[in-house]
Write a protein that holds these residues in place. Structure first.
Motif, short mmCIF file in Angstrom:
data_model
loop_
_atom_site.label_atom_id
_atom_site.label_comp_id
_atom_site.label_asym_id
_atom_site.label_seq_id
_atom_site.Cartn_x
_atom_site.Cartn_y
_atom_site.Cartn_z
N PHE A 5 37.06 -38.30 3.25
CA PHE A 5 37.47 -39.46 2.43
C PHE A 5 37.69 -40.66 3.34
O PHE A 5 37.92 -40.50 4.54
CB PHE A 5 38.69 -39.16 1.55
CG PHE A 5 39.89 -38.61 2.27
CD1 PHE A 5 40.84 -39.45 2.84
CD2 PHE A 5 40.09 -37.24 2.35
CE1 PHE A 5 41.96 -38.93 3.48
CE2 PHE A 5 41.20 -36.70 3.01
CZ PHE A 5 42.14 -37.55 3.56
N GLY A 6 37.59 -41.83 2.76
CA GLY A 6 37.70 -43.06 3.54
C GLY A 6 39.06 -43.70 3.41
O GLY A 6 39.95 -43.20 2.71
N LEU A 7 39.20 -44.85 4.05
CA LEU A 7 40.48 -45.56 4.07
C LEU A 7 40.88 -46.02 2.68
O LEU A 7 42.06 -45.94 2.30
CB LEU A 7 40.36 -46.74 5.04
CG LEU A 7 41.64 -47.53 5.29
CD1 LEU A 7 42.73 -46.66 5.90
CD2 LEU A 7 41.34 -48.73 6.19
N ALA A 8 39.91 -46.52 1.89
CA ALA A 8 40.23 -47.04 0.55
C ALA A 8 40.86 -45.94 -0.30
O ALA A 8 41.87 -46.16 -0.99
CB ALA A 8 38.97 -47.58 -0.11
N GLU A 9 40.28 -44.75 -0.22
CA GLU A 9 40.81 -43.64 -1.00
C GLU A 9 42.20 -43.25 -0.50
O GLU A 9 43.11 -42.96 -1.28
CB GLU A 9 39.84 -42.44 -0.92
CG GLU A 9 40.08 -41.44 -2.02
CD GLU A 9 39.08 -40.30 -2.06
OE1 GLU A 9 37.99 -40.42 -1.45
OE2 GLU A 9 39.40 -39.27 -2.68
N LEU A 10 42.38 -43.29 0.83
CA LEU A 10 43.69 -42.95 1.40
C LEU A 10 44.75 -43.94 0.92
O LEU A 10 45.87 -43.55 0.56
CB LEU A 10 43.61 -42.96 2.93
CG LEU A 10 44.89 -42.59 3.67
CD1 LEU A 10 45.27 -41.14 3.40
CD2 LEU A 10 44.77 -42.81 5.18
#
Lengths: 277, 277
Positions: free
Chosen positions: B228-233
């Motif tokens: 998962f990427g930063l936006a999802e985090l």
């Protein structure tokens, strides 16, 4: 290695031990250089020192003064005029736990001088066999080009199954680009022009590579630093490997392809053997 | 670090020096573990030893016997019942020049015990600030997950500019996937489910991460290991960090986002503090 203590200087003192708190051991937090000593002279010392400075600077390690390292190497060379000198500079001894380091650390310098290795003459005249490594080099632009102490990729590549007559392993990156040998830089010759891989994402930029690029410039031979893959390499007219200890080896064989004539490789080899700057 | 020699054992002998020919220093050719010692007990020893064995095996280093390491750690713990134990296993001392190693090398074991660190209570109850590191982790599947001694990426990330109230740095890979903290593993909570990054290309798979995954299984909480990427985090309901020394810290702040409630993090924290297997 059975190197007598008097051929090793640690921060200027004969010995063969370093602190377990040294960040070189804890994290591979340091850089190194390997250079040829011949007839009491360090080959390409100014160039090695410049690269040491660059590599230290890239990791923000305080590089010891040239005069200090030079004087310590002289002390070793007085006892053994021919051999291979190795300089390791680590960030120094850890003063607190963790990856972060104090800004004012005193680097550790480990200098050693071992006897010269005898490589077979045929490696120089006939050429060597190169094998393709399974391991692919990772892309890390912040460490690319630096001769640092994080060398597990080289260790794993060197540990791969290999026949005894194979002199070196060829490393590609994750995308199949040709990068280097396990302990050498690589050039190919095509239509009288030189090509060597771009090392901005991985690989170690050695000083012999730098000198070959300068040779090309001096002799008006076009030399391109760019990406290329295995197929292009196998289609080359010549391939050769360089490093500060071996000098230059033409490649005789790789992945079923063979090369028996190495005219340009031989010119560069001859020139390198007289150029000690 | 000012660790008295009697809190360090090198191959079973008190001391604080290793050979300059040790491959741990020369190439970062080794692995390590850091574990909490509390009230005279090593927390999660069987799990740490199992991971040590796996990591040694991945690098084809002969892992010392559990009984030997256990006995040596006991000798240190007798003198200091609380602290942080570190176990370093290197491939051993170099016997010839170069990256290749003899098959029968005797590994070096370096065991030390340092006083416990006092982390602020608020890290556990209120949560910590996390900063996004500039450094991106390289993909190297042959080294991914292993707690090896090639830690320059962590060193560079820890050296980045950071405010004093930032407790940890968040590392992404080259493609922007969330991977881990500089010295911890990371989980996010979304709609009552746990997510932790896939570490098959980079990162260190710590034993607390393994335990959190087991907690989820035991309590029937879905737990997904995936990219998962930063936006999802940043859209997560909760984020928390774990490692063997700190335990669990909820994340309070990251890149302008804030989290003030950490109900699931707190449940896991409570459970981890009682689970010493």
């Amino acid at each position: 290695m059975h190197v007598p203590r008097n051929y090793i200087l640690i921060n200027g003192v004969p010995g063969d031990q370093v602190s377990v708190h040294d960040r070189g051991l804890l994290y591979g937090d340091g850089v190194f250089r390997t250079l040829r000593v011949l007839g009491g002279c360090m080959q390409s010392w100014p160039r090695h020192y410049r690269k040491l400075q660059q590599d230290c600077s890239a990791l923000r390690i305080t590089c010891p003064e040239a005069a200090l390292l030079f004087e310590e190497l002289r002390r070793l060379i007085e006892q053994r005029p021919d051999g291979v000198a190795k300089i390791i500079i680590t960030r120094g001894e850890q003063t607190a736990r963790g990856y972060a380091s104090a800004g004012n650390m005193i680097p550790t310098r480990i200098l050693s001088l071992t006897p010269p290795l005898d490589y077979p003459d045929r490696n120089y005249s006939y050429g060597v066999s190169l094998r393709l490594c399974d391991l692919r080099l990772a892309h890390q632009p912040k460490l690319a080009g630096i001769k640092h102490l994080n060398r597990l990729e080289n260790v794993l590549a060197a540990a791969e199954q290999s026949a005894p007559d194979i002199a070196e392993g060829l490393l590609l990156d994750m995308f199949g680009n040709v990068i280097e040998g396990i302990r050498s830089n690589l050039f190919m010759v095509r239509n009288g022009e030189l090509f060597t891989p771009n090392l901005s994402s991985c690989g170690v930029a050695g000083i012999q590579r730098e000198r070959v690029i300068e040779w090309a410039d001096e002799y008006g031979v076009p030399c391109w630093v760019r990406q290329f893959g295995l197929a292009e390499l196998l289609g080359a007219d010549e391939i050769f490997l360089v490093n500060s200890v071996i000098g230059l080896w033409p490649v005789r064989e790789l992945s079923g392809s063979e090369w028996s004539h190495h005219p340009i490789s031989m010119q560069v080899q001859e020139w390198l053997s007289h150029a000690y700057d």
